[in-house]
Enzyme design. Structure first.
Site, PDB file in Angstrom:
ATOM      1  N   GLU A 204     -30.048   1.158 -17.415  1.00 28.56           N
ATOM      2  CA  GLU A 204     -28.669   1.644 -16.652  1.00 28.56           C
ATOM      3  C   GLU A 204     -28.528   3.062 -17.018  1.00 28.56           C
ATOM      4  O   GLU A 204     -28.044   3.141 -18.198  1.00 28.56           O
ATOM      5  CB  GLU A 204     -27.462   0.696 -16.913  1.00 28.56           C
ATOM      6  CG  GLU A 204     -26.284   1.038 -15.930  1.00 28.56           C
ATOM      7  CD  GLU A 204     -25.152   0.247 -16.406  1.00 28.56           C
ATOM      8  OE1 GLU A 204     -24.776  -0.023 -17.515  1.00 28.56           O
ATOM      9  OE2 GLU A 204     -24.324   0.078 -15.422  1.00 28.56           O
TER      10      GLU A 204
ATOM     11  N   PHE B  94     -14.484   2.193 -18.960  1.00 25.22           N
ATOM     12  CA  PHE B  94     -13.822   3.590 -18.706  1.00 25.22           C
ATOM     13  C   PHE B  94     -13.722   3.951 -17.119  1.00 25.22           C
ATOM     14  O   PHE B  94     -12.942   4.789 -16.643  1.00 25.22           O
ATOM     15  CB  PHE B  94     -14.435   4.686 -19.397  1.00 25.22           C
ATOM     16  CG  PHE B  94     -15.605   5.188 -18.793  1.00 25.22           C
ATOM     17  CD1 PHE B  94     -15.602   5.926 -17.489  1.00 25.22           C
ATOM     18  CD2 PHE B  94     -17.006   4.661 -19.194  1.00 25.22           C
ATOM     19  CE1 PHE B  94     -16.874   6.490 -16.921  1.00 25.22           C
ATOM     20  CE2 PHE B  94     -18.011   5.125 -18.721  1.00 25.22           C
ATOM     21  CZ  PHE B  94     -17.979   5.845 -17.424  1.00 25.22           C
TER      22      PHE B  94
ATOM     23  N   GLU C 107     -10.584   3.222 -24.525  1.00 25.60           N
ATOM     24  CA  GLU C 107     -10.042   4.263 -25.367  1.00 25.60           C
ATOM     25  C   GLU C 107     -10.256   5.584 -24.599  1.00 25.60           C
ATOM     26  O   GLU C 107      -9.466   6.450 -24.988  1.00 25.60           O
ATOM     27  CB  GLU C 107     -10.254   4.345 -26.855  1.00 25.60           C
ATOM     28  CG  GLU C 107     -12.002   4.635 -26.880  1.00 25.60           C
ATOM     29  CD  GLU C 107     -12.625   3.390 -26.872  1.00 25.60           C
ATOM     30  OE1 GLU C 107     -12.507   2.651 -26.092  1.00 25.60           O
ATOM     31  OE2 GLU C 107     -13.747   3.334 -27.794  1.00 25.60           O
TER      32      GLU C 107
ATOM     33  N   SER D  59     -20.449  -2.660 -20.740  1.00 23.41           N
ATOM     34  CA  SER D  59     -21.720  -2.581 -20.624  1.00 23.41           C
ATOM     35  C   SER D  59     -22.347  -3.909 -21.148  1.00 23.41           C
ATOM     36  O   SER D  59     -21.841  -4.789 -22.056  1.00 23.41           O
ATOM     37  CB  SER D  59     -22.275  -1.615 -21.876  1.00 23.41           C
ATOM     38  OG  SER D  59     -21.836  -1.690 -23.171  1.00 23.41           O
TER      39      SER D  59
ATOM     40  N   CYS E  73     -20.427   0.186 -11.428  1.00 22.84           N
ATOM     41  CA  CYS E  73     -21.352  -1.217 -11.877  1.00 22.84           C
ATOM     42  C   CYS E  73     -22.101  -1.424 -10.281  1.00 22.84           C
ATOM     43  O   CYS E  73     -23.052  -2.392 -10.460  1.00 22.84           O
ATOM     44  CB  CYS E  73     -20.695  -2.301 -12.454  1.00 22.84           C
ATOM     45  SG  CYS E  73     -19.427  -3.015 -11.495  1.00 22.84           S
TER      46      CYS E  73
ATOM     47  N   LYS F 110      -6.620  -4.424 -23.639  1.00 20.02           N
ATOM     48  CA  LYS F 110      -7.252  -3.732 -24.448  1.00 20.02           C
ATOM     49  C   LYS F 110      -7.984  -2.608 -23.278  1.00 20.02           C
ATOM     50  O   LYS F 110      -9.256  -2.790 -23.141  1.00 20.02           O
ATOM     51  CB  LYS F 110      -7.946  -4.215 -25.336  1.00 20.02           C
ATOM     52  CG  LYS F 110      -8.320  -3.345 -26.962  1.00 20.02           C
ATOM     53  CD  LYS F 110      -8.999  -2.100 -26.581  1.00 20.02           C
ATOM     54  CE  LYS F 110     -10.323  -1.945 -26.259  1.00 20.02           C
ATOM     55  NZ  LYS F 110     -10.719  -0.563 -25.870  1.00 20.02           N
TER      56      LYS F 110
HETATM   57  P1  NAD Z   1     -18.447  -0.434 -23.011  1.00 21.32           P
HETATM   58  O1  NAD Z   1     -19.254  -1.620 -23.163  1.00 21.32           O
HETATM   59  O2  NAD Z   1     -18.952   0.795 -23.671  1.00 21.32           O
HETATM   60  O3  NAD Z   1     -16.938  -0.633 -23.387  1.00 21.32           O
HETATM   61  C1  NAD Z   1     -16.332  -1.348 -22.636  1.00 21.32           C
HETATM   62  C2  NAD Z   1     -15.075  -1.704 -23.397  1.00 21.32           C
HETATM   63  O4  NAD Z   1     -15.492  -2.378 -24.761  1.00 21.32           O
HETATM   64  C3  NAD Z   1     -14.094  -0.452 -24.014  1.00 21.32           C
HETATM   65  O5  NAD Z   1     -12.863  -1.169 -23.842  1.00 21.32           O
HETATM   66  C4  NAD Z   1     -14.518  -0.235 -25.480  1.00 21.32           C
HETATM   67  O6  NAD Z   1     -13.391   0.267 -26.146  1.00 21.32           O
HETATM   68  C5  NAD Z   1     -15.064  -1.607 -25.856  1.00 21.32           C
HETATM   69  N1  NAD Z   1     -16.193  -1.478 -27.014  1.00 21.32           N
HETATM   70  C6  NAD Z   1     -17.080  -0.496 -26.830  1.00 21.32           C
HETATM   71  N2  NAD Z   1     -18.133  -0.926 -27.615  1.00 21.32           N
HETATM   72  C7  NAD Z   1     -17.765  -1.974 -28.543  1.00 21.32           C
HETATM   73  C8  NAD Z   1     -18.277  -2.478 -29.433  1.00 21.32           C
HETATM   74  N3  NAD Z   1     -19.674  -2.403 -30.294  1.00 21.32           N
HETATM   75  N4  NAD Z   1     -17.680  -3.919 -29.828  1.00 21.32           N
HETATM   76  C9  NAD Z   1     -16.424  -4.139 -29.272  1.00 21.32           C
HETATM   77  N5  NAD Z   1     -15.934  -3.506 -28.382  1.00 21.32           N
HETATM   78  C10 NAD Z   1     -16.371  -2.426 -27.881  1.00 21.32           C
HETATM   79  O7  NAD Z   1     -18.654   0.343 -21.246  1.00 21.32           O
HETATM   80  P2  NAD Z   1     -18.012   1.602 -20.872  1.00 21.32           P
HETATM   81  O8  NAD Z   1     -18.928   2.591 -21.146  1.00 21.32           O
HETATM   82  O9  NAD Z   1     -16.443   1.722 -20.835  1.00 21.32           O
HETATM   83  O10 NAD Z   1     -18.281   1.254 -19.130  1.00 21.32           O
HETATM   84  C11 NAD Z   1     -19.272   1.353 -18.574  1.00 21.32           C
HETATM   85  C12 NAD Z   1     -20.154   0.031 -18.284  1.00 21.32           C
HETATM   86  O11 NAD Z   1     -19.225  -0.903 -17.783  1.00 21.32           O
HETATM   87  C13 NAD Z   1     -21.382   0.049 -17.545  1.00 21.32           C
HETATM   88  O12 NAD Z   1     -22.354  -0.563 -18.213  1.00 21.32           O
HETATM   89  C14 NAD Z   1     -20.812  -0.500 -16.345  1.00 21.32           C
HETATM   90  O13 NAD Z   1     -21.932  -1.218 -15.374  1.00 21.32           O
HETATM   91  C15 NAD Z   1     -19.902  -1.680 -16.971  1.00 21.32           C
HETATM   92  N6  NAD Z   1     -19.177  -2.102 -15.841  1.00 21.32           N
HETATM   93  C16 NAD Z   1     -19.450  -3.418 -15.288  1.00 21.32           C
HETATM   94  C17 NAD Z   1     -18.629  -3.701 -14.461  1.00 21.32           C
HETATM   95  C18 NAD Z   1     -18.864  -5.137 -13.832  1.00 21.32           C
HETATM   96  O14 NAD Z   1     -17.994  -5.862 -12.948  1.00 21.32           O
HETATM   97  N7  NAD Z   1     -19.965  -5.863 -14.089  1.00 21.32           N
HETATM   98  C19 NAD Z   1     -17.363  -3.192 -13.834  1.00 21.32           C
HETATM   99  C20 NAD Z   1     -17.211  -2.008 -14.410  1.00 21.32           C
HETATM  100  C21 NAD Z   1     -18.078  -1.426 -15.314  1.00 21.32           C
END
Ligand code: NAD
Length: 500
Positions: A391, A167, A194, A244, A299, A191
């Protein structure tokens, strides 16, 4: 008139609430509903109410996108790379034309203040620029490897590939992946999160305007079901994920089990090491910008400040600077109610466990509605506290006190994440000592957000990344392509050897 031309411009030019069109899937050059017929609201975090809604896709929708992508791939792969790159030169121009619209869209769906949103779109444009430059960097190799025998290597596309994004950067993170993948000759399915699906609508529309053939870029919206269907689909050859650590690990395992190449970037807990000779003004401004920028939802954000020895003068300056920030103007809202509550729980718990709250962001709001958490600085955090381990993903800085640089490095190394780390010092020797020893893929010297800009690749280590290589730069291109080696001989050699 194609359906995409009916997508209206995003009208906002201020933080005032506006509604926008529903986010549908973009498959084969058409806006389509998901088979489930289900939608969920898309909230504007500053106002705490829905500005749009997004369709929830499942296996049927992913299959529809994969079929369209597979068909489009057959002709796209035959287009010379220099021509494929032209689409991205045009996309860059269009994104620059629509910079304000794209930036306000990011602000409204994600909550970032407009300056941060603009910076994120500009960084996305830089990624497009890198994609457009690939023909200059991606030429194959040729060598006479034996008498009369030549080996050539070039990089072939994989086919249908996919990207799953978080997000926090609705436009920028998809552009970490898509330019290299598409210029590399693949057809791509995105994808998006959402929670922020609207930026990808604009990207789809701009790519169409830039001349990308239909089916080469597709968007499938949704959550877990859509991701699982992408992992399982047999026609998808490779997938990148950013999100994450918990989900990165799951997606990496599921996609790899289905035989895909996977690169999954996870969460972070970035440690900033401050030593007594650090420049006070530079350090204070930089540390505060790092942990409060984008409301701490990066991140690359500072999360732990490792205070080495007597650095109270620096901490006082950090405290002053963090307290001065105007919530709502210099710091945007956090993404949702659950995030606001999570941040509060971490601060409450740390305080209960003995940490001192030097700057308290609890209950401070930028507006009566929406989701807010103001800058917070915790001192005396210890390794047994969740505020050190987890985190928090908000504007919360945990200070851990140590006596020596070696203790600081050891603490950083015990953290399982490995995205970024920084050292604040005026000594080159200290900087070199620390940067060579911390367990992080991206390291800064007097820089709190050490993002390696193009052409350098972005990617962490350890629990911050599953898979090999970086997601941006040439590593990205290599991830989305496969090397083909062709060994040829055209005449029998007189002086034969084992290879002739
Ligand atoms: P998230 O992991 O909740 O969601 C990421 C994606 O995965 C979304 O598209 C979501 O729809 C999907 N998703 C969520 N739960 C899922 C599941 N159980 N099974 C399959 N798909 C699923 O992350 P977020 O809250 O959208 O973003 C924040 C996180 O992203 C933080 O942990 C941040 O550190 C990380 N992030 C990392 C980087 C990097 O380069 N390492 C960059 C940006 C963000």
């Amino acid at each position: 008139m194609t359906q995409s031309q009916t997508l209206p411009a995003f009208p906002a030019r201020s933080y005032d609430f506006v509604e926008y069109v529903p986010a549908k899937n973009w498959i084969d050059g058409q806006w389509v509903d998901a088979a489930s017929g289900q939608t969920i609201p898309v909230e504007n975090p500053r106002h705490g109410k829905a500005l749009s809604k997004v369709v929830l896709s499942g296996a049927e929708d992913v299959d529809r996108a994969a079929k369209a992508a597979k068909k489009a791939f057959e002709s796209w792969r035959r287009v010379p790379i220099k021509e494929r790159a032209q689409v991205f030169f045009k996309l860059k121009e269009l994104m620059e034309r629509d910079l304000e619209e794209l930036s306000w869209l990011v602000t409204h769906e994600n909550g970032k203040i407009i300056e941060e949103a603009r910076a994120s779109v500009l960084k996305g444009i830089e990624c497009v620029e890198f994609g457009a430059s690939l023909p200059n960097a991606a030429a194959g190799e040729r060598l006479e490897v034996s008498r009369g025998v030549t080996c050539t290597q070039d990089h072939e596309p994989l086919g249908v590939v996919a990207g799953i994004t978080p997000f926090n950067f609705p436009i920028m993170v998809p552009l970490w992946m898509m330019p290299q993948a598409i210029v590399g000759g693949n057809a791509f399915i995105l994808k998006p999160s959402e929670q922020v699906p609207l930026g990808s609508l604009k990207l789809a529309q701009l790519l169409e305007e830039a001349g990308l053939p239909k089916g080469v870029f597709n968007v499938v919206h949704g959550g877990v079901d859509a991701v699982n269907a992408l992992c399982d689909h047999e026609d998808i050859q490779a997938m990148a994920f950013v999100g994450s650590t918990k989900v990165a690990r799951l997606v990496y395992a599921r996609g790899a089990a289905a035989g895909k190449s996977m690169l999954c970037l996870g969460g972070a807990k970035n440690h900033l090491i401050v030593v007594p000779d650090a420049d006070v003004k530079l350090t204070a401004e930089n540390v505060v910008a790092s942990f409060t920028g984008c409301a701490g939802q990066r991140c690359m954000a500072a999360s732990v400040l490792v205070a080495v020895g007597e650095v109270d003068h620096v901490i006082d300056a950090i405290k002053k600077r963090a307290s001065e920030l105007t919530v709502g103007k210099e710091l945007g809202p956090v993404i949702n109610k659950a995030s606001e509550e999570r941040m509060g729980r971490y601060v409450d718990e740390a305080e209960k466990q003995g940490a001192k709250v030097l700057v308290d962001g609890r209950g401070k709001r930028g507006a009566p509605e929406g989701y807010w958490f103001a800058p917070t600085v915790l001192d005396g955090v210890t390794e047994d506290m969740p505020a050190w381990k987890d985190e928090i993903f908000g504007p919360v800085l945990s200070i851990v006190r140590v006596k020596t640089v070696d203790e600081a490095i050891a603490l950083e190394n015990r953290c399982p994440y490995g995205n970024a780390s920084s050292v604040y010092t005026t000594s080159g020797a200290v900087a070199e000592y620390v940067t060579g020893r911390v367990e992080a893929g991206m390291v800064g010297v007097n820089i709190g957000v050490p993002v390696p800009r193009e052409p350098f690749g972005f990617g962490g280590w350890n629990h911050s990344k599953f898979g090999h290589g970086n997601i941006t730069g040439m590593d990205g291109y290599r991830f989305w392509t496969r090397p083909r080696k062709i060994t040829s001989k055209w005449e029998l050699q007189q002086d034969s050897n084992w290879m002739s």
